[in-house]
Write an enzyme that holds these catalytic residues in place. Sequence first.
Site, PDB file in Angstrom:
ATOM      1  N   ASN A  13       0.856  -1.186   0.000  1.00 58.43           N
ATOM      2  CA  ASN A  13       0.000   0.000   0.000  1.00 58.43           C
ATOM      3  C   ASN A  13       0.896   1.242   0.000  1.00 58.43           C
ATOM      4  OD1 ASN A  13      -1.445   2.270   1.028  1.00 58.43           O
ATOM      5  ND2 ASN A  13      -3.052   0.920   1.770  1.00 58.43           N
ATOM      6  N   HIS A  16       0.930   6.269   1.763  1.00 58.74           N
ATOM      7  CA  HIS A  16       1.686   7.248   2.556  1.00 58.74           C
ATOM      8  C   HIS A  16       2.826   7.911   1.782  1.00 58.74           C
ATOM      9  CE1 HIS A  16      -0.989   6.719   5.682  1.00 58.74           C
ATOM     10  NE2 HIS A  16      -0.559   5.548   6.120  1.00 58.74           N
ATOM     11  N   ARG A  24       2.673  18.931   1.266  1.00 59.87           N
ATOM     12  CA  ARG A  24       3.243  20.170   0.741  1.00 59.87           C
ATOM     13  C   ARG A  24       2.697  20.560  -0.627  1.00 59.87           C
ATOM     14  NH1 ARG A  24       8.288  22.182   2.346  1.00 59.87           N
ATOM     15  NH2 ARG A  24       8.255  22.293   4.604  1.00 59.87           N
ATOM     16  N   HIS A  49      -5.736   3.645  -1.838  1.00 57.68           N
ATOM     17  CA  HIS A  49      -7.053   3.937  -1.283  1.00 57.68           C
ATOM     18  C   HIS A  49      -7.477   5.335  -1.702  1.00 57.68           C
ATOM     19  CE1 HIS A  49      -9.663   4.077   2.662  1.00 57.68           C
ATOM     20  NE2 HIS A  49     -10.363   4.341   1.578  1.00 57.68           N
ATOM     21  N   ARG A  51      -9.669   7.891  -0.986  1.00 60.30           N
ATOM     22  CA  ARG A  51     -10.591   8.232   0.105  1.00 60.30           C
ATOM     23  C   ARG A  51     -11.568   9.297  -0.346  1.00 60.30           C
ATOM     24  NH1 ARG A  51      -8.789   6.404   5.317  1.00 60.30           N
ATOM     25  NH2 ARG A  51     -10.550   7.630   6.009  1.00 60.30           N
ATOM     26  N   ARG A  55      -7.518  12.606   0.910  1.00 61.65           N
ATOM     27  CA  ARG A  55      -6.425  13.108   1.751  1.00 61.65           C
ATOM     28  C   ARG A  55      -5.030  12.697   1.257  1.00 61.65           C
ATOM     29  NH1 ARG A  55      -7.423   9.752   7.281  1.00 61.65           N
ATOM     30  NH2 ARG A  55      -9.446  10.695   7.013  1.00 61.65           N
ATOM     31  N   HIS A  56      -4.940  11.612   0.490  1.00 58.97           N
ATOM     32  CA  HIS A  56      -3.634  11.282  -0.104  1.00 58.97           C
ATOM     33  C   HIS A  56      -3.767  11.013  -1.604  1.00 58.97           C
ATOM     34  CE1 HIS A  56      -5.206   7.458   1.294  1.00 58.97           C
ATOM     35  NE2 HIS A  56      -4.758   7.595   2.523  1.00 58.97           N
ATOM     36  N   GLU A  76      -8.727   0.393  -2.985  1.00 59.31           N
ATOM     37  CA  GLU A  76      -9.559   0.403  -1.774  1.00 59.31           C
ATOM     38  C   GLU A  76     -10.525   1.570  -1.893  1.00 59.31           C
ATOM     39  OE1 GLU A  76      -6.330  -1.356   1.420  1.00 59.31           O
ATOM     40  OE2 GLU A  76      -6.984   0.715   1.588  1.00 59.31           O
ATOM     41  N   THR A 106     -17.982  -1.445  12.001  1.00 61.75           N
ATOM     42  CA  THR A 106     -18.337  -2.231  13.179  1.00 61.75           C
ATOM     43  C   THR A 106     -17.593  -1.589  14.356  1.00 61.75           C
ATOM     44  OG1 THR A 106     -16.467  -3.685  12.843  1.00 61.75           O
ATOM     45  CG2 THR A 106     -18.539  -4.380  11.862  1.00 61.75           C
ATOM     46  N   THR A 107     -17.901  -2.015  15.562  1.00 60.02           N
ATOM     47  CA  THR A 107     -17.269  -1.365  16.720  1.00 60.02           C
ATOM     48  C   THR A 107     -15.752  -1.465  16.660  1.00 60.02           C
ATOM     49  OG1 THR A 107     -17.807  -3.390  17.869  1.00 60.02           O
ATOM     50  CG2 THR A 107     -19.109  -1.467  18.434  1.00 60.02           C
ATOM     51  N   GLU A 157     -10.891  -9.387   3.443  1.00 62.00           N
ATOM     52  CA  GLU A 157      -9.607  -8.985   4.009  1.00 62.00           C
ATOM     53  C   GLU A 157      -9.848  -8.829   5.502  1.00 62.00           C
ATOM     54  OE1 GLU A 157      -7.200  -6.069   2.003  1.00 62.00           O
ATOM     55  OE2 GLU A 157      -6.423  -5.343   3.916  1.00 62.00           O
ATOM     56  N   HIS A 196      -3.622  -4.485   7.994  1.00 61.50           N
ATOM     57  CA  HIS A 196      -3.712  -3.324   8.885  1.00 61.50           C
ATOM     58  C   HIS A 196      -2.824  -3.504  10.109  1.00 61.50           C
ATOM     59  CE1 HIS A 196      -5.505   0.602   9.623  1.00 61.50           C
ATOM     60  NE2 HIS A 196      -5.173   0.340  10.868  1.00 61.50           N
ATOM     61  N   GLY A 197      -1.883  -2.595  10.240  1.00 61.83           N
ATOM     62  CA  GLY A 197      -1.014  -2.578  11.415  1.00 61.83           C
ATOM     63  C   GLY A 197       0.069  -3.648  11.416  1.00 61.83           C
ATOM     64  N   GLY A 218       1.178  -1.278   4.391  1.00 63.02           N
ATOM     65  CA  GLY A 218       1.627   0.027   3.922  1.00 63.02           C
ATOM     66  C   GLY A 218       2.454   0.809   4.916  1.00 63.02           C
TER      67      GLY A 218
HETATM   68  N1  PXP Z   1      -5.908  -3.030   4.328  1.00 61.31           N
HETATM   69  C1  PXP Z   1      -6.835  -2.036   4.341  1.00 61.31           C
HETATM   70  C2  PXP Z   1      -8.211  -2.350   3.894  1.00 61.31           C
HETATM   71  C3  PXP Z   1      -6.481  -0.731   4.764  1.00 61.31           C
HETATM   72  O1  PXP Z   1      -7.414   0.233   4.753  1.00 61.31           O
HETATM   73  C4  PXP Z   1      -5.158  -0.485   5.148  1.00 61.31           C
HETATM   74  C5  PXP Z   1      -4.762   0.876   5.603  1.00 61.31           C
HETATM   75  O2  PXP Z   1      -4.911   1.792   4.610  1.00 61.31           O
HETATM   76  C6  PXP Z   1      -4.241  -1.527   5.072  1.00 61.31           C
HETATM   77  C7  PXP Z   1      -4.637  -2.799   4.689  1.00 61.31           C
HETATM   78  C8  PXP Z   1      -2.786  -1.325   5.390  1.00 61.31           C
HETATM   79  O3  PXP Z   1      -2.626  -1.022   6.721  1.00 61.31           O
HETATM   80  P1  PXP Z   1      -1.221  -0.453   7.211  1.00 61.31           P
HETATM   81  O4  PXP Z   1      -1.007   0.830   6.495  1.00 61.31           O
HETATM   82  O5  PXP Z   1      -1.412  -0.319   8.684  1.00 61.31           O
HETATM   83  O6  PXP Z   1      -0.189  -1.476   6.833  1.00 61.31           O
END
Ligand code: PXP
Length: 245
Positions: A13, A16, A24, A49, A51, A55-56, A76, A106-107, A157, A196-197, A218
């Site tokens: 991903n 960033h 900038r 993604h 959005r 934002r990016h 995404e 979801t929560t 996912e 994610h994470g 990412g």
């Molecule tokens: N999968 C999805 C659906 C996401 O929205 C994100 C974050 O944009 C990621 C994976 C990647 O997460 P990370 O940037 O924490 O690796």
Amino acid sequence: MMPAESRVRLGVNLDHVLTIRQARGTAYPDWQEAIVAAERAGADGITMHLREDRRHVQDADVYLARRIIQTSMNLEMAATEEMRDIALEVVPQHCCIVPEKRMELTTEGGLDVIGHLARIKALASALREAGIVVSLFIEPDDEVVEAAAETGADAVELHTGTYAEASADALENELDRIRSAARKASSLGLIVNAGHGLHCDNVGAIAGIENMHELNIGHSIVADALFMGLEQAIRRMRAAIDAGL
Ligand code: PXP
């Protein structure tokens, strides 16, 4: 080296890289070069993604990325008509539907598939008719997995954010939830992805889950790239995934 068909795929991903550009409004960093470098380093796919608040990633980036990406593009997007129309014009190989508004969450952070079943079903159907492989970003919860299967999506996912933030005591329980959801998804014929994470120190246990097909990563890759460069960061992640198998 592990044969490609038995490896867990790595989707990189690059949002960033574009976050830095947007901070900038400059022409750099060269995100198109980042795609080329990521693929050279072994990314199996590139995720972006778009959005709703832009934002990016910007609209023009998505159209251009579709032409540059040689591996596979994963767009995404929120479950909106605007995003559906863009996806149907761009026709990426994959779309992952993600929540952006509080009511779609979801929560714990995945898409509320149960609460929006008809809308997500219609969206998945429109995208699949265009030949796009559709994935839903959901909590690792068996009930949500069942609802995801009902929408006709190809893949889920599994959201690994809670796992990534879990204390040592809670970790095994979180892993069990992800394993159980992966088993359920697989038994229902869904492709199993996760993300994610994830970073080099926590990715192994997720990569080792049976039937895991692809990990989307990412933030940690772009963070590591500050110190070692993007290609080396991706190679290091690839090695951490392979070591977890
Ligand atoms: N999968 C999805 C659906 C996401 O929205 C994100 C974050 O944009 C990621 C994976 C990647 O997460 P990370 O940037 O924490 O690796």
